[in-house]
Design a protein around this motif. Structure first.
Motif, mmCIF file in Angstrom:
data_model
loop_
_atom_site.group_PDB
_atom_site.id
_atom_site.type_symbol
_atom_site.label_atom_id
_atom_site.label_comp_id
_atom_site.label_asym_id
_atom_site.label_seq_id
_atom_site.Cartn_x
_atom_site.Cartn_y
_atom_site.Cartn_z
ATOM 1 N N ALA A 86 0.840 -1.203 0.000
ATOM 2 C CA ALA A 86 0.000 0.000 0.000
ATOM 3 C C ALA A 86 0.873 1.251 0.000
ATOM 4 N N VAL A 87 1.939 1.225 0.776
ATOM 5 C CA VAL A 87 2.862 2.365 0.808
ATOM 6 C C VAL A 87 3.666 2.421 -0.485
ATOM 7 N N GLU A 88 4.118 1.262 -0.958
ATOM 8 C CA GLU A 88 4.931 1.224 -2.177
ATOM 9 C C GLU A 88 4.153 1.726 -3.392
ATOM 10 N N TYR A 89 2.846 1.420 -3.467
ATOM 11 C CA TYR A 89 2.037 1.853 -4.608
ATOM 12 C C TYR A 89 1.678 3.336 -4.537
ATOM 13 N N ASP A 90 2.091 4.002 -3.467
ATOM 14 C CA ASP A 90 2.079 5.463 -3.385
ATOM 15 C C ASP A 90 0.707 6.081 -3.657
ATOM 16 N N GLY A 91 -0.318 5.549 -2.986
ATOM 17 C CA GLY A 91 -1.644 6.151 -3.090
ATOM 18 C C GLY A 91 -2.499 5.624 -4.221
ATOM 19 N N ARG A 92 -2.014 4.632 -4.977
ATOM 20 C CA ARG A 92 -2.819 4.084 -6.067
ATOM 21 C C ARG A 92 -3.951 3.210 -5.530
ATOM 22 N N PHE A 93 -3.837 2.759 -4.286
ATOM 23 C CA PHE A 93 -4.959 2.114 -3.619
ATOM 24 C C PHE A 93 -4.853 2.368 -2.124
ATOM 25 N N LEU A 94 -5.988 2.219 -1.451
ATOM 26 C CA LEU A 94 -6.082 2.388 -0.001
ATOM 27 C C LEU A 94 -6.382 1.023 0.611
ATOM 28 N N LEU A 95 -5.647 0.647 1.651
ATOM 29 C CA LEU A 95 -5.849 -0.649 2.302
ATOM 30 C C LEU A 95 -6.713 -0.488 3.545
ATOM 31 N N ALA A 96 -7.848 -1.183 3.554
ATOM 32 C CA ALA A 96 -8.759 -1.158 4.700
ATOM 33 C C ALA A 96 -8.730 -2.523 5.375
ATOM 34 N N LYS A 97 -8.370 -2.563 6.650
ATOM 35 C CA LYS A 97 -8.267 -3.814 7.395
ATOM 36 C C LYS A 97 -9.527 -4.000 8.242
ATOM 37 N N ILE A 98 -10.170 -5.158 8.107
ATOM 38 C CA ILE A 98 -11.408 -5.434 8.828
ATOM 39 C C ILE A 98 -11.229 -6.704 9.654
ATOM 40 N N ASP A 99 -11.346 -6.567 10.947
ATOM 41 C CA ASP A 99 -11.277 -7.689 11.884
ATOM 42 C C ASP A 99 -12.621 -8.424 11.842
ATOM 43 N N VAL A 100 -12.632 -9.654 11.368
ATOM 44 C CA VAL A 100 -13.910 -10.361 11.185
ATOM 45 C C VAL A 100 -14.570 -10.690 12.518
ATOM 46 N N ASP A 101 -13.785 -10.884 13.571
ATOM 47 C CA ASP A 101 -14.384 -11.190 14.870
ATOM 48 C C ASP A 101 -15.222 -10.030 15.387
ATOM 49 N N ALA A 102 -14.802 -8.819 15.081
ATOM 50 C CA ALA A 102 -15.516 -7.641 15.572
ATOM 51 C C ALA A 102 -16.515 -7.094 14.562
ATOM 52 N N ASN A 103 -16.525 -7.640 13.344
ATOM 53 C CA ASN A 103 -17.379 -7.096 12.281
ATOM 54 C C ASN A 103 -18.025 -8.223 11.477
ATOM 55 N N GLN A 104 -18.802 -9.035 12.174
ATOM 56 C CA GLN A 104 -19.439 -10.195 11.543
ATOM 57 C C GLN A 104 -20.387 -9.795 10.411
ATOM 58 N N MET A 105 -21.064 -8.661 10.563
ATOM 59 C CA MET A 105 -22.027 -8.248 9.539
ATOM 60 C C MET A 105 -21.326 -7.980 8.205
ATOM 61 N N LEU A 106 -20.166 -7.310 8.269
ATOM 62 C CA LEU A 106 -19.429 -7.042 7.036
ATOM 63 C C LEU A 106 -18.920 -8.331 6.416
ATOM 64 N N MET A 107 -18.499 -9.246 7.251
ATOM 65 C CA MET A 107 -18.036 -10.537 6.749
ATOM 66 C C MET A 107 -19.156 -11.250 5.990
ATOM 67 N N GLN A 108 -20.365 -11.220 6.557
ATOM 68 C CA GLN A 108 -21.507 -11.853 5.893
ATOM 69 C C GLN A 108 -21.913 -11.100 4.640
ATOM 70 N N GLN A 109 -21.841 -9.783 4.690
ATOM 71 C CA GLN A 109 -22.237 -8.970 3.538
ATOM 72 C C GLN A 109 -21.382 -9.283 2.324
ATOM 73 N N PHE A 110 -20.097 -9.509 2.538
ATOM 74 C CA PHE A 110 -19.200 -9.813 1.430
ATOM 75 C C PHE A 110 -19.167 -11.304 1.104
ATOM 76 N N GLY A 111 -19.855 -12.115 1.892
ATOM 77 C CA GLY A 111 -19.874 -13.545 1.615
ATOM 78 C C GLY A 111 -18.546 -14.222 1.897
ATOM 79 N N VAL A 112 -17.817 -13.743 2.890
ATOM 80 C CA VAL A 112 -16.515 -14.308 3.218
ATOM 81 C C VAL A 112 -16.708 -15.674 3.875
ATOM 82 N N GLN A 113 -16.127 -16.700 3.276
ATOM 83 C CA GLN A 113 -16.244 -18.057 3.802
ATOM 84 C C GLN A 113 -15.047 -18.469 4.643
ATOM 85 N N GLY A 114 -13.934 -17.830 4.432
ATOM 86 C CA GLY A 114 -12.724 -18.141 5.186
ATOM 87 C C GLY A 114 -11.746 -16.993 5.051
#
Length: 316
Positions: A86-114
């Motif tokens: 993310a730092v090396e690409y110098d702003g070409r993308f933004l990295l968002a980290k989501i803890d699945v234990d604390a954000n179960q709804m987002l995990m389900q919304q994206f259909g994350v299986q593992g």
């Protein structure tokens, strides 16, 4: 993360790209004004801030989402690689980290299986990138493709990064508002609210004062398309088109539905075939509608370039 937003992003791709490039140049001239710190390229996101930190930010930069958990050993190998890139690409993308234990709804919304699981959101649209362990070469290849698509199709050239910027500072807009920004914004708001007639009128108001305004031209083509399909019975339209392959009106209506549904090649192919089957006024009506759909998708889109060649062959 679907619906009007993807067409809205596509239709303004070239304009958005130009504005973003101007913003980066303007920020550079002002010593980093409007820039973010490298530390701001990696953020922790939760359910409460998802719309602000991911969906809204995806209109200016591709957002890569890293679904992880503290107990996940492969996550501990993957996450540092993504953070470094993310730092090396110098702003070409933004990295968002989501803890699945604390954000179960987002995990389900994206259909994350593992986990680990990595997705991207570009101009409001979610797409899976990869799941499980991945080598750095594969990750780089995937990110390169993401950055290319985001720039070519949606005009997203990323964020301006300044090593001297204060972490957490909100960047100031680099470009002043144009004379028609309020009307253009009103048109977008109307589109999002499903008021297609209002959007059509707002774009026409801009064009009445500035006939060469390319953003208004593209926006008007999109709004008119959405207005046409509003109230259509998709099953009846497709049945009519299947039974009447040489009927110009039936094929035009079906092509509108194809495009709104995201089936761009199907819409183009249907109308090109109809051009070959028809003549006179019917043929001209089909040709004009095809040109309008080219405007909706964007004249620089490779699918439009190919369809233009096919149309030329069909006509001549």
């Amino acid at each position: 993360m679907s619906g009007v937003v993807d067409l809205a992003a596509v239709k303004a791709a070239q304009e958005a790209k130009t504005k973003a490039e101007q913003a980066r140049a303007e920020a550079a001239r002002h010593g980093g004004a409007g820039a973010v710190s490298p530390a701001d390229l990696v953020i922790d996101v939760d359910e409460a801030g998802f719309e602000r930190d991911v969906l809204q930010r995806s209109a200016e930069v591709p957002v890569v989402i890293d679904f992880w958990a503290e107990w996940c050993q492969p996550c501990k190998q993957l996450s540092p690689v993504l953070e470094r890139l993310a730092v090396e690409y110098d702003g070409r993308f933004l990295l968002a980290k989501i803890d699945v234990d604390a954000n179960q709804m987002l995990m389900q919304q994206f259909g994350v299986q593992g986990i680990p699981a990595v997705f991207a959101v570009v101009a409001g649209q979610a797409l899976p990138l990869f799941q499980g362990a991945a080598g750095e070469a594969q990750i780089r290849e995937t990110l390169d493709q993401l950055v290319q698509v985001a720039e070519q199709r949606f005009g997203l050239t990323g964020l301006v990064v300044d090593p001297d910027a204060d972490p957490g500072a909100q960047p100031e807009p680099a470009l002043p508002e144009g004379p028609h920004d309020a009307l253009l914004e009103a048109a977008v708001v109307a589109l999002d609210a499903g008021d297609f007639a209002g959007a059509v009128q707002a774009y026409r108001n801009v064009l009445s004062d500035d006939p060469a305004n390319s953003e208004a031209k593209l926006g008007l083509a999109q709004a008119e398309l959405l207005q046409r399909v509003q109230g259509m019975d998709p099953q009846a339209v497709r049945k009519d088109a299947a039974e009447k392959p040489a009927d110009a009106e039936a094929q035009i209506a079906a092509a509108d539905l194809d495009l709104v549904g995201g089936h761009v090649e199907d819409a183009f192919g249907r109308l090109i075939e109809t051009v070959q089957r028809t003549a006179g006024d019917d043929r001209d009506a089909v040709r004009r509608r095809l040109l309008e759909l080219f405007e909706v998708v964007g004249t620089d889109d490779p699918r439009v370039v190919g369809a233009r060649r096919a149309l030329a062959r069909a006509l001549f």
